[in-house]
Design a protein around this motif. Structure first.
Motif, mmCIF file in Angstrom:
data_model
loop_
_atom_site.group_PDB
_atom_site.id
_atom_site.type_symbol
_atom_site.label_atom_id
_atom_site.label_comp_id
_atom_site.label_asym_id
_atom_site.label_seq_id
_atom_site.Cartn_x
_atom_site.Cartn_y
_atom_site.Cartn_z
ATOM 1 N N UNK A 304 -13.774 27.196 16.069
ATOM 2 C CA UNK A 304 -12.835 27.257 17.199
ATOM 3 C C UNK A 304 -13.286 26.379 18.361
ATOM 4 N N UNK A 305 -13.916 25.255 18.051
ATOM 5 C CA UNK A 305 -14.368 24.365 19.123
ATOM 6 C C UNK A 305 -13.161 23.727 19.809
ATOM 7 N N UNK A 306 -13.220 23.622 21.109
ATOM 8 C CA UNK A 306 -12.172 22.987 21.898
ATOM 9 C C UNK A 306 -12.683 21.619 22.335
ATOM 10 N N UNK A 307 -12.083 20.558 21.825
ATOM 11 C CA UNK A 307 -12.506 19.205 22.144
ATOM 12 C C UNK A 307 -11.623 18.643 23.237
ATOM 13 N N UNK A 308 -12.242 18.026 24.213
ATOM 14 C CA UNK A 308 -11.479 17.427 25.301
ATOM 15 C C UNK A 308 -11.119 15.984 24.959
ATOM 16 N N UNK A 309 -9.956 15.566 25.354
ATOM 17 C CA UNK A 309 -9.490 14.207 25.103
ATOM 18 C C UNK A 309 -10.142 13.275 26.128
ATOM 19 N N UNK A 310 -10.949 12.277 25.663
ATOM 20 C CA UNK A 310 -11.584 11.385 26.633
ATOM 21 C C UNK A 310 -10.593 10.498 27.373
ATOM 22 N N UNK A 311 -9.395 10.320 26.822
ATOM 23 C CA UNK A 311 -8.364 9.507 27.454
ATOM 24 C C UNK A 311 -7.051 10.296 27.495
ATOM 25 N N UNK A 312 -6.968 11.324 28.324
ATOM 26 C CA UNK A 312 -5.750 12.136 28.358
ATOM 27 C C UNK A 312 -4.557 11.337 28.870
ATOM 28 N N UNK A 313 -3.388 11.737 28.383
ATOM 29 C CA UNK A 313 -2.154 11.037 28.795
ATOM 30 C C UNK A 313 -1.836 11.358 30.242
ATOM 31 N N UNK A 314 -1.316 10.388 30.940
ATOM 32 C CA UNK A 314 -0.862 10.594 32.328
ATOM 33 C C UNK A 314 0.569 10.111 32.429
ATOM 34 N N UNK A 315 1.419 10.861 33.094
ATOM 35 C CA UNK A 315 2.834 10.562 33.180
ATOM 36 C C UNK A 315 3.209 10.296 34.650
#
Length: 318
Positions: A304-315
């Motif tokens: 159940x590891x939660x991985x963070x997105x190194x390049x999250x989307x921005x709107x």
């Protein structure tokens, strides 16, 4: 012509022992398949019923497939014979000479008690669950054109059969390996690294002979790590705690083998770390003769590891 027509009946009369029980029986006689059906999980029962009622062509192909697999490429017949021998030894003397039909019914009742933990049920269930995938993904037949003969399975009568590596045997091995039947283990060179599906019945990969690049390593694992495969079905039924894709790197300790494995694992760790960040790094084929410390680069799965997105989307508001 009349004598030739009567010959089968005359032959049977000659072979039938004198005084044999020739009464007519009105009650139907069951089969071992009917007993197995009662023990199937509900989804597999529904699938068989659907094939029999709405898609009889698939049902007929499955019947031929399971018959060839059980008879020629599995230990199921040995198991059934073992049940019969055990049953016969447990009969009293008077029961051994009882009516044939009555003795047969007793054997079916005896077999019914063995089925829940049997190879027969496991092989049968696995064959039903993967049959459609086998036909569409491995044999590459359209759903409405399943007219494939299953004679290939009759040649896989031994776990060691067709182990020569000849190119003409490859399709036999691929079919058998993706079925519940023989072979249960497949040893391959890099020729099976790409373009081959081996995932329907397999969840263990042993890398003996390391791939030089992490990409090649992933290609090999990708033959097994696929949707609708063994690992995927186990995850759906049992959850992540009870199922996993097992990947092993066997080596001889304190040898060049260990140098290869250690260098590769260290390199793989660095590449995966950069890949998660969509960056690239330098790469070389050097084998570092350092047989200590590389174990720290082995990754341990975190449930159940939660991985963070190194390049999250921005709107924006454009």
């Amino acid at each position: 012509m009349e004598k030739r027509t009567e010959f089968p009946r005359e032959a049977l009369d000659a072979l039938r022992p004198h005084g044999a029980d020739q009464r007519e029986y009105d009650a139907p006689i069951g089969t071992i398949w009917g007993k197995v059906f009662d023990h199937l999980p509900a989804p597999l029962k529904s699938r068989l019923v659907d094939w029999a009622s709405a898609r009889p062509r698939i049902a007929e192909n499955f019947a031929n497939y399971i018959k060839a697999g059980f008879l020629f490429a599995s230990p199921v017949i040995v198991e059934l014979y073992g049940w019969y021998v055990t049953f016969e030894r447990g009969l009293a003397d008077d029961e051994k000479h009882a009516n044939v039909q009555r003795r047969y019914r007793k054997f079916l009742d005896f077999a019914d008690l063995q089925i829940p933990n049997s190879l027969l049920l496991k092989y049968f269930s696995s064959a039903i669950a993967t049959f459609e995938q086998l036909c569409t993904k491995i044999i590459d037949h359209e759903v409405d054109a399943w007219d494939k003969g299953w004679r290939t399975l009759t040649t896989l009568s031994s776990p060691a059969w067709y182990a020569s590596g000849e190119s003409s045997h490859r399709q036999h091995l691929i079919l058998g390996f993706n079925s519940p039947f023989y072979p249960n283990t497949l040893i391959a060179t890099s020729v099976f690294q790409e373009g081959v599906n081996l995932h329907l019945q397999c969840r263990k990969v042993h890398h003996y002979g390391i791939a030089w690049t992490p990409g090649d390593n992933e290609q090999r694992v990708g033959r097994i790590d696929r949707l609708f495969g063994k690992v995927n079905s186990l995850l759906q039924r049992q959850g992540p705690d009870m199922s996993a894709l097992e990947i092993n790197y066997p080596y001889l300790k304190d040898s060049f083998d260990e140098d290869q494995v250690g260098s590769f694992i260290e390199r793989k760790y660095a590449v995966e770390d950069k890949m998660d960040r969509c960056t690239q790094g330098d790469f070389d084929r050097e084998i570092r003769l350092n047989r200590s410390g590389w174990e720290v680069f082995l990754r341990t799965p975190v449930p159940d590891a939660v991985l963070s997105d190194p390049y999250p989307a921005s709107f924006g508001r454009d």
